[in-house]
Scaffold this active site. Sequence first.
Site, PDB file in Angstrom:
ATOM      1  N   THR A  42       0.880  -1.105   0.137  1.00 44.32           N
ATOM      2  CA  THR A  42      -0.059   0.037  -0.168  1.00 44.32           C
ATOM      3  C   THR A  42       0.912   1.391   0.147  1.00 44.32           C
ATOM      4  O   THR A  42       1.837   1.214   0.663  1.00 44.32           O
ATOM      5  CB  THR A  42      -0.853   0.017   1.399  1.00 44.32           C
ATOM      6  OG1 THR A  42      -1.511  -1.132   1.479  1.00 44.32           O
ATOM      7  CG2 THR A  42      -1.728   1.017   1.229  1.00 44.32           C
ATOM      8  N   VAL A  81     -11.446  -7.003   1.275  1.00 41.73           N
ATOM      9  CA  VAL A  81     -11.196  -5.691   1.434  1.00 41.73           C
ATOM     10  C   VAL A  81     -10.202  -5.459   2.739  1.00 41.73           C
ATOM     11  O   VAL A  81     -10.406  -6.250   3.737  1.00 41.73           O
ATOM     12  CB  VAL A  81     -12.276  -4.690   1.621  1.00 41.73           C
ATOM     13  CG1 VAL A  81     -12.139  -3.334   1.934  1.00 41.73           C
ATOM     14  CG2 VAL A  81     -13.239  -4.762   0.557  1.00 41.73           C
ATOM     15  N   HIS A  93      -0.269  -6.167   6.632  1.00 44.43           N
ATOM     16  CA  HIS A  93      -1.273  -6.970   6.580  1.00 44.43           C
ATOM     17  C   HIS A  93      -2.847  -6.429   7.157  1.00 44.43           C
ATOM     18  O   HIS A  93      -2.610  -6.239   8.249  1.00 44.43           O
ATOM     19  CB  HIS A  93      -1.070  -8.328   7.510  1.00 44.43           C
ATOM     20  CG  HIS A  93      -0.090  -8.897   6.518  1.00 44.43           C
ATOM     21  ND1 HIS A  93       1.368  -8.880   6.890  1.00 44.43           N
ATOM     22  CD2 HIS A  93      -0.223 -10.236   6.124  1.00 44.43           C
ATOM     23  CE1 HIS A  93       2.055  -9.726   5.910  1.00 44.43           C
ATOM     24  NE2 HIS A  93       1.047 -10.832   5.816  1.00 44.43           N
TER      25      HIS A  93
END
EC number: 3.5.1.26
Length: 340
Positions: free
Chosen positions: A197, A226, A250
């Site tokens: 991310t 999600v 995570h």
Amino acid sequence: MRIIYKQQTMNNNRRDFIKKLGIATAAIAINPLEAKNLLDTSEPKTTNKPIVLSTWNFGLHANVEAWKVLSKGGKALDAVEKGVRLVEDDPTERSVGYGGRPDRDGRVTLDACIMDENYNIGSVACMEHIKNPISVARAVMEKTPHVMLVGDGALEFALSQGFKKENLLTAESEKEWKEWLKTSQYKPIVNIENHDTIGMIALDAQGNLSGACTTSGMAYKMHGRVGDSPIIGAGLFVDNEIGAATATGHGEEVIRTVGTHLVVELMNQGRTPQQACKEAVERIVKIVNRRGKNLKDIQVGFIALNKKGEYGAYCIQDGFNFAVHDQKGNRLETPGFALK
């Protein structure tokens, strides 16, 4: 008259200090950090602004884009959107936007959220065919009464706003997915290629904070999964009176603790950004251990920024880094970690 005024001022200062001392003494047993803040009679430090932080080494390039906005006196909100869009557009970055690795069905699904200084928020999750989910998230924030749209609804909204429908599965990502299908083993790899991310938080010249977070999620995840990235309070949180934080790693572990909200709340209680990130990671470590999971298989990293422009970061294990751009320049830094 001038002498009397000075004497009155001195008396007032003395009374204020004694009052603070009494309050702080009573507070020590409850919260030493708050007591320290109450006793602090020094002049406020100069705010380090503008400043932008982002996760991982691709944050260096993202910071450059964000700095183009911040250095000209632009808004933090515009800066973070522009910064993370650069990574979304890059097909060589395999965990964000165009070129992101697909789910186990071969479908590239994207998650993103954005938050400004006024608690305005927008988010999309499990959205397909749109290269820049962060901009769709901003449109959700600015053009709808909602804070999150998902799946087909997010896609329909994006198309209604003029976003282009595209195939996001590149040849390279498709090739890797087909190789994965031969074994279909699902085990997310910690710190894979140092990519994950991208989360970005910024403080602009006006002293306002904003943040953005965007990802294609875990490779070969179950369709519909999600993570934390589009969830306000998990992947990203901003409180303009306190600070901002974003997470990587995570997502399930971040969601369990509402991680970025925890970091900002810890700053509200008096912790520095560094202390807040460390304490939040330590709480996740404790929960992972309590659940009987192997900590070596899990990575979570937080970065945080307060209203003074002070920043910090911490992670579960070695391998995470983050980028910082302020008046001193653009640089990559490596935080401390819990698992030695």
